[in-house]
Design a protein around this motif. Structure first.
Motif, mmCIF file in Angstrom:
data_model
loop_
_atom_site.group_PDB
_atom_site.id
_atom_site.type_symbol
_atom_site.label_atom_id
_atom_site.label_comp_id
_atom_site.label_asym_id
_atom_site.label_seq_id
_atom_site.Cartn_x
_atom_site.Cartn_y
_atom_site.Cartn_z
ATOM 1 N N GLY A 148 0.802 -1.218 0.000
ATOM 2 C CA GLY A 148 0.000 0.000 0.000
ATOM 3 C C GLY A 148 0.837 1.271 0.000
ATOM 4 N N ILE A 149 2.138 1.141 -0.223
ATOM 5 C CA ILE A 149 3.010 2.305 -0.338
ATOM 6 C C ILE A 149 3.934 2.055 -1.530
ATOM 7 C CG2 ILE A 149 4.692 1.361 1.323
ATOM 8 C CD1 ILE A 149 5.320 4.241 2.181
ATOM 9 N N GLY A 150 4.163 3.076 -2.364
ATOM 10 C CA GLY A 150 5.026 2.925 -3.528
ATOM 11 C C GLY A 150 6.496 2.941 -3.134
ATOM 12 N N GLU A 151 7.339 2.434 -4.039
ATOM 13 C CA GLU A 151 8.771 2.376 -3.754
ATOM 14 C C GLU A 151 9.342 3.778 -3.528
ATOM 15 O OE1 GLU A 151 11.139 0.897 -6.981
ATOM 16 O OE2 GLU A 151 12.762 0.248 -5.663
ATOM 17 N N ALA A 152 8.954 4.716 -4.417
ATOM 18 C CA ALA A 152 9.514 6.063 -4.326
ATOM 19 C C ALA A 152 9.101 6.734 -3.019
ATOM 20 C CB ALA A 152 9.070 6.896 -5.523
ATOM 21 N N GLU A 153 7.826 6.568 -2.647
ATOM 22 C CA GLU A 153 7.327 7.194 -1.420
ATOM 23 C C GLU A 153 8.038 6.622 -0.189
ATOM 24 O OE1 GLU A 153 3.084 6.821 -1.020
ATOM 25 O OE2 GLU A 153 3.066 7.855 0.921
ATOM 26 N N SER B 185 -8.004 2.145 -8.819
ATOM 27 C CA SER B 185 -7.934 2.497 -10.240
ATOM 28 C C SER B 185 -6.601 1.973 -10.743
ATOM 29 C CB SER B 185 -8.018 4.012 -10.416
ATOM 30 O OG SER B 185 -9.238 4.484 -9.897
ATOM 31 N N ARG C 97 -3.504 -7.747 -8.565
ATOM 32 C CA ARG C 97 -3.412 -6.578 -7.682
ATOM 33 C C ARG C 97 -4.673 -6.420 -6.844
ATOM 34 N NH1 ARG C 97 0.493 -2.352 -9.181
ATOM 35 N NH2 ARG C 97 2.348 -3.634 -9.437
#
Lengths: 418, 418
Positions: free
Chosen positions: B187-192, B386, B397
């Motif tokens: 639930g969190i992106g790599e960049a974030e 989305s 996903r």
């Protein structure tokens, strides 16, 4: 033309993931007749990456890079190539807009480091990324061509196939036509198949003939070269006719067919509907069918009856039957197939019950599977499998055998016409 | 000590198989703290293999070869290395007897070319092959060590693990303890994630900190070196505490946990049962849960309601609701969750509906997913996704987000205690 594939990423060198990208690209290049002499994997280290580039330039014409295009400081592929080739990195407006949109759609805030992904090599052809953020690039000079692709396979594979591959014939500048054709088998082992076409394998020149086995499926790839497409196809058709005469029984489809796509075709073309009651596979059979778009016309749905209680209360299997024969039995599989077919009002009903492992289940050893099939026209039938794999290999094999047996039954009974 | 892994085999360059051997060996070497800077793949060609050996000798101390030890004329790894190092190949009597026995056990006649497999490098340590015929070898001189392993993973993996790996500490001559620990996020992106631990990534020395993203999941690997195990753990725990304080919200588990195994643990430990009604995922959610052995205590089953008709007739969703809000809506997802929970008598009900793609569905664009969750203690809730991937990436996903949201909800509501 000789190609080298250079994968960039410390996670590969730490053994966290396999370099499946090199396999994918290699098989695509093989179809085009481009020779791959080396794969290299190097970490997120600009000096070692530069060394790898120099070595590759000495032995290949086309260098294909995967990975290192992301937003983090570790991602240095395009920076290293830009330095090496004395090229600037310039902002690609289309890519930037696409990345900003991507964050909007995901409802996430875009951090500043994500902009870096829209920087591309000055003068390159930008390869759009339809399934992620970082665009790819193709750059050529007198001596070499460089293709840069993202690392995640779900971004890399469609980008290579739909954006990069169509540009390769121009780089190749060749007139030879190369055609590839795949015949797909199920229910026959690799060794048995090879024995039956041994002489064809030994005498192959043009077309070449390559067997490949995976996941219980065996394929034969026929590749022909010629000056004209017509002649290349003729070569393939002649060899195929010989193969079908010997082992046509086990053929379920061709090229991009999968067992599921082939079944969909049979169901739709013959106006048949299907439902399933699944125990050990817990939905995997229906999920496998739903991988194919448009399956909704044939697959109406079904039940997952993981416990005995649900089999009895929701599906309507008699408790007495379970007591008499056990939950892993031909009787239970056939009854599940009959009940779901009736309940969901379909032409075909499927029942799958078994012991996936690691432990036995219902008094049967791990790997025992019963598949029941109920059709409008006949009494239910069932098939037993005795699988030897790990839990989830067994579950997937059970699903694939179910599709295989159903395709054969529909054809043998003359219910499906192709 | 620096190592390079050289895989020999044209089938790898043709893209017929992935180089999973390099992944396996790399992960084993990482555990020992041996750095791998490069993987190389080269075909069954002695000149190109020799070139690769020379390059590797210039940048590594330990060269590990896989493949090219078999009986055919294409198998040339040990012959090439013998020539290069000026060593003879000598017959190993133990290996020869083992190969002869192997044929007797298989009830097959041994052809002459199979004897070639018992030839080994003069002066090497022979590594027995317990799962095939060709033995492996370890040879060291002042400058380099060479390990030769067979290509088939089922022979290579046990040989490396049980025959070669125990010999490596002697080559290493080290006393250092190395420990690795993985934190798993969803639930969190790599960049974030990287932005939030940027300073820790930049200042890392011991422990080192390595992020890795795949399939919507991000992990951080912490690796500490020390003289004692206690001190190495202390280093890892200190850094982990700092990470949890910043992004602990997104942590779902550690090391070998998967989303499904973590959910199973929460369900079983808290005596909760679950059922699901699946439309776009068509059983994939329940199948994913069933990948974990012992899920039967929590997962009772559910329905696959692929068509509107089945949603209404079998699950009991009101036709009016579908007409008012559409089949891809929060209302439909929540109603599916409530209905299946009631029908199957579980503590938790899940409803998944959406447009997997490539086309839209129910008036919504491809990638739109609604996930409904019904719990005993509260009104149903729903989540919208989305997604931007291909059809089956979106389906997977959707399943993983469902497990993620459910884990968070159970924890936040205090329903699950860990």
């Amino acid at each position: 033309m000789k190609a080298e594939i250079i994968a960039v990423g410390s996670e590969l060198l730490l053994g966290q993931i396999s370099n499946t990208n090199a396999r994918f690209i290699s098989s695509q290049l093989a179809e085009l007749g481009i020779d791959v002499y080396y794969h290299t994997v190097v970490g997120d280290n600009p000096n070692r990456l530069l060394d790898s580039i120099k070595i590759a330039e000495g032995r290949a014409d086309l260098l294909i890079f995967t990975g290192g295009l992301g937003p983090t400081k570790d991602d240095l592929t395009k920076e290293t190539i830009a330095n090496h080739l004395n090229k600037k990195l310039v902002m690609d407006d289309h890519a930037l807009i696409y990345i900003e949109d991507f964050f909007k759609r995901m409802n996430r805030e875009m951090t500043e480091n994500n902009k870096k992904q829209a920087l591309v090599l000055e003068g390159c052809t930008v390869l759009p990324n339809k399934h992620g953020m970082a665009p790819g690039m193709l750059l050529s000079n007198e001596k070499h061509s460089y293709i840069l692709l993202p690392g995640p396979p779900k971004e890399m594979e469609p980008m290579f196939q739909f954006e990069a591959k169509p540009l390769l014939p121009k780089l190749l500048n060749e007139e030879t036509i190369i055609l590839s054709h795949v015949i797909r088998f199920y229910g026959i082992g690799e060794a048995e198949l090879e024995t039956k076409v041994q002489d064809l394998l030994e005498n192959q020149t043009n077309p070449t003939l390559a067997p490949l086995a995976s996941d219980g499926e065996v394929t034969l790839r026929l590749t022909a070269k010629s000056d004209t497409e017509k002649d290349a196809w003729h070569k393939i058709e002649t060899l195929q006719a010989e193969i079908l005469q010997r082992v046509g029984n086990f053929v379920y489809g061709y090229n991009n067919d999968s067992l599921a796509s082939k079944l969909r075709e049979l169901l739709i073309d013959n106006n048949l509907t299907i439902s399933a009651a699944e125990s050990m596979t817990a939905g995997l059979f229906q999920s496998e069918l739903a991988e194919v778009p448009g399956m909704g016309e044939a697959l109406v749905g079904g039940m997952i009856t993981y416990t005995e209680k649900i089999k009895v209360e929701q599906l309507g299997v008699k408790q007495q039957l379970l007591s008499d024969y056990g939950v892993v039995s031909s009787q239970c599989a056939e009854e599940m197939a009959v009940r779901i077919k009736e309940k969901f009002g379909t032409n075909i009903g499927i029942g799958i019950t078994g012991a996936a492992g690691p432990d036995g289940h219902g008094g049967q050893p791990a790997g025992t599977v019963w598949i029941g099939i109920a059709l409008d026209q006949m009494a239910p039938v069932s098939y037993k499998l005795s699988l030897t794999g790990m839990r989830n290999t067994n579950r997937l094999r059970a699903v694939k055998f179910t599709i295989h047996y159903l395709i054969r039954l529909l054809r043998e009974e003359g219910i499906a016409k192709i």
